[in-house]
Design a protein around this motif. Structure first.
Motif, PDB file in Angstrom:
ATOM      1  N   LEU A 216       0.827  -1.204   0.000  1.00 41.90           N
ATOM      2  CA  LEU A 216       0.000   0.000   0.000  1.00 41.90           C
ATOM      3  C   LEU A 216       0.864   1.259   0.000  1.00 41.90           C
ATOM      4  O   LEU A 216       1.707   1.453   0.872  1.00 41.90           O
ATOM      5  N   PHE A 217       0.632   2.121  -0.969  1.00 43.74           N
ATOM      6  CA  PHE A 217       1.433   3.327  -1.170  1.00 43.74           C
ATOM      7  C   PHE A 217       0.599   4.598  -1.065  1.00 43.74           C
ATOM      8  O   PHE A 217       1.037   5.605  -0.506  1.00 43.74           O
ATOM      9  N   TYR A 218      -0.626   4.553  -1.583  1.00 45.52           N
ATOM     10  CA  TYR A 218      -1.372   5.788  -1.825  1.00 45.52           C
ATOM     11  C   TYR A 218      -2.810   5.662  -1.340  1.00 45.52           C
ATOM     12  O   TYR A 218      -3.448   4.626  -1.533  1.00 45.52           O
ATOM     13  N   TYR A 219      -3.309   6.722  -0.703  1.00 47.21           N
ATOM     14  CA  TYR A 219      -4.703   6.779  -0.272  1.00 47.21           C
ATOM     15  C   TYR A 219      -5.449   7.774  -1.168  1.00 47.21           C
ATOM     16  O   TYR A 219      -5.173   8.982  -1.113  1.00 47.21           O
ATOM     17  N   HIS A 220      -6.366   7.263  -1.980  1.00 43.27           N
ATOM     18  CA  HIS A 220      -7.134   8.100  -2.901  1.00 43.27           C
ATOM     19  C   HIS A 220      -8.452   8.450  -2.231  1.00 43.27           C
ATOM     20  O   HIS A 220      -9.318   7.591  -2.040  1.00 43.27           O
ATOM     21  N   ASN A 221      -8.611   9.711  -1.873  1.00 43.01           N
ATOM     22  CA  ASN A 221      -9.764  10.150  -1.103  1.00 43.01           C
ATOM     23  C   ASN A 221     -10.930  10.511  -2.015  1.00 43.01           C
ATOM     24  O   ASN A 221     -10.900  11.528  -2.704  1.00 43.01           O
ATOM     25  N   LEU A 222     -11.952   9.687  -2.018  1.00 43.29           N
ATOM     26  CA  LEU A 222     -13.152   9.956  -2.798  1.00 43.29           C
ATOM     27  C   LEU A 222     -14.209  10.685  -1.977  1.00 43.29           C
ATOM     28  O   LEU A 222     -15.242  11.094  -2.513  1.00 43.29           O
ATOM     29  N   GLY A 223     -13.964  10.854  -0.683  1.00 43.80           N
ATOM     30  CA  GLY A 223     -14.835  11.665   0.156  1.00 43.80           C
ATOM     31  C   GLY A 223     -16.233  11.107   0.305  1.00 43.80           C
ATOM     32  O   GLY A 223     -16.484   9.913   0.150  1.00 43.80           O
ATOM     33  N   ASN A 224     -17.176  12.020   0.580  1.00 38.88           N
ATOM     34  CA  ASN A 224     -18.575  11.614   0.698  1.00 38.88           C
ATOM     35  C   ASN A 224     -19.207  11.503  -0.684  1.00 38.88           C
ATOM     36  O   ASN A 224     -18.571  11.771  -1.693  1.00 38.88           O
ATOM     37  N   ASN A 225     -20.451  11.126  -0.747  1.00 34.30           N
ATOM     38  CA  ASN A 225     -21.117  10.898  -2.028  1.00 34.30           C
ATOM     39  C   ASN A 225     -21.103  12.143  -2.910  1.00 34.30           C
ATOM     40  O   ASN A 225     -20.889  12.064  -4.117  1.00 34.30           O
ATOM     41  N   ARG A 226     -21.332  13.298  -2.296  1.00 37.17           N
ATOM     42  CA  ARG A 226     -21.408  14.531  -3.074  1.00 37.17           C
ATOM     43  C   ARG A 226     -20.055  14.894  -3.681  1.00 37.17           C
ATOM     44  O   ARG A 226     -19.948  15.188  -4.859  1.00 37.17           O
ATOM     45  N   SER A 227     -18.996  14.862  -2.841  1.00 36.75           N
ATOM     46  CA  SER A 227     -17.680  15.228  -3.346  1.00 36.75           C
ATOM     47  C   SER A 227     -17.160  14.180  -4.311  1.00 36.75           C
ATOM     48  O   SER A 227     -16.445  14.478  -5.261  1.00 36.75           O
TER      49      SER A 227
END
Length: 363
Positions: A216-227
């Motif tokens: 594991l290298f990277y955390y891709h933040n997709l946030g909440n449903n709206r963001s």
């Protein structure tokens, strides 16, 4: 070994602290020295103030503030121009973060940074769950010699949404000698979407070797449903771009697949007629993916009719019609009904279905 870390931001006040902190939370192994450069793409919130604070404390190497919003490609290119004194480079979106412990693993494989593009696993972070994306179950080298690159490309052309090794510029480390070589590789600033894919295939055309490190290298933040929905729908923000041009820019996968075709022709002996069918199939898959994401823009009846008209105008062209002749949704794992509606030019129903699929997938 010096590694340039280019962080790009745009209105990232809620996430940029976590992003930078993930890189400075602990010292990396002495084998590596990180040069952290933050390029802000003309944010209108407090992002620039936060970046300035980190820079004034000497926690990042350089802070760059673009006077105009030019998009992520221009921001990354600006970062590249500041990395002429490093051996390797990596890109981080201001919404995301890094697993700094990855460098403890990389030190045992640091020779790979000289000859390969190093790609690793990443996590997709939402408000509901974290999903680890592993491209392979173990460390793996992909090259021309053992045909492993060609085999993966075959899978990519069949199911581009599943076999996504080439789909991102983050979560990997590039060699600056390749980027700053004779071809002077830079991101295409005319592309708002799929610019990562297009860049990766032009890079691979010069250096077709990948080392996948299953860590594991990277955390891709997709946030909440709206963001998350907003993240998937558009590239750069520019109020001066018309709705139509904004929409057609979502079909930039055409340019990315042109680069993919050039690369594939270099590593494969398949006949051109067969390659064309593979590219058409992949294009058909991307059309369906893109349409669903576009439909995420629909928030009113006016939006619906406007987008429906634009989709019909774009996809009614002979170029797109011919693509669908070689697209098989069963092979791609795509939606059979959506494909049927698009082939029959039933764009009104396709737009309705696209909105339903968007809500089902991203809500």
């Amino acid at each position: 070994m010096n590694i340039g870390v280019v962080i790009t931001t745009f209105n990232s006040e809620d996430t940029i602290k976590e992003c930078i902190n993930s890189l400075i939370s602990k010292k990396v192994d002495s084998s590596f020295k990180l040069k952290i450069i933050v390029v802000d793409d003309c944010s209108t919130d407090s992002t620039k103030n936060i970046i300035s604070d980190y820079y004034s404390k000497g926690l990042i190497s350089k802070a760059i503030y673009l006077s105009l919003n030019k998009g992520i490609s221009a921001a990354r290119n600006k970062g590249i121009s500041e990395c002429n004194d490093v051996d390797n480079i990596m890109f981080v979106d201001g919404d995301d973060s890094i697993n700094i412990d990855f460098f403890d693993i990389l030190k045992n494989n640091k020779e790979s940074l000289t000859n390969y593009t190093v790609v690793a696993s990443h996590a997709e972070i939402t408000n509901k769950q974290n999903v680890i994306i592993e491209h392979f179950k173990e460390n793996k080298v992909l090259s021309i010699e053992d045909a492993s690159l060609e085999l993966y490309m075959d899978k990519y052309f069949t199911k581009p949404n599943k076999y996504s090794l080439f789909s991102r510029s983050w979560g990997r480390i590039y060699n600056m000698k390749i980027i700053n070589g004779k071809n002077k590789l830079r991101f295409n600033e005319k592309m708002d979407t799929y610019e990562d894919v297009e860049f990766n295939f032009r890079y691979l055309l010069i250096n077709p070797q990948i080392f996948y490190l299953n860590h594991l290298f990277y955390y891709h933040n997709l946030g909440n449903n709206r963001s998350r929905s907003k993240h998937l729908v558009f590239g750069k923000y520019n109020k001066h771009i018309s709705k139509y041009n904004k929409l057609i820019s979502m079909f930039a996968f055409i340019y990315a697949l042109h680069a993919a075709k050039k690369f594939y022709c270099k590593i494969s002996n398949k006949k051109m007629i067969h390659i064309k069918k593979m590219i058409d199939h992949c294009s058909g898959a991307f059309i369906c993916i893109t349409l669903v994401r576009i439909c995420g823009r629909i928030n009113s009846l006016n939006d619906f009719f406007s987008i429906n008209n634009e989709i019909g105008y774009i996809l009614n062209r002979k170029f797109f019609i011919n693509i669908f002749k070689n697209y098989d949704p069963k092979k791609a794992g795509g939606n059979i009904l959506l494909t049927f509606l698009l082939k029959k030019k039933m764009f009104f129903l396709a737009t309705l279905l696209g909105k339903y699929l968007f809500l089902k997938r991203y809500s």
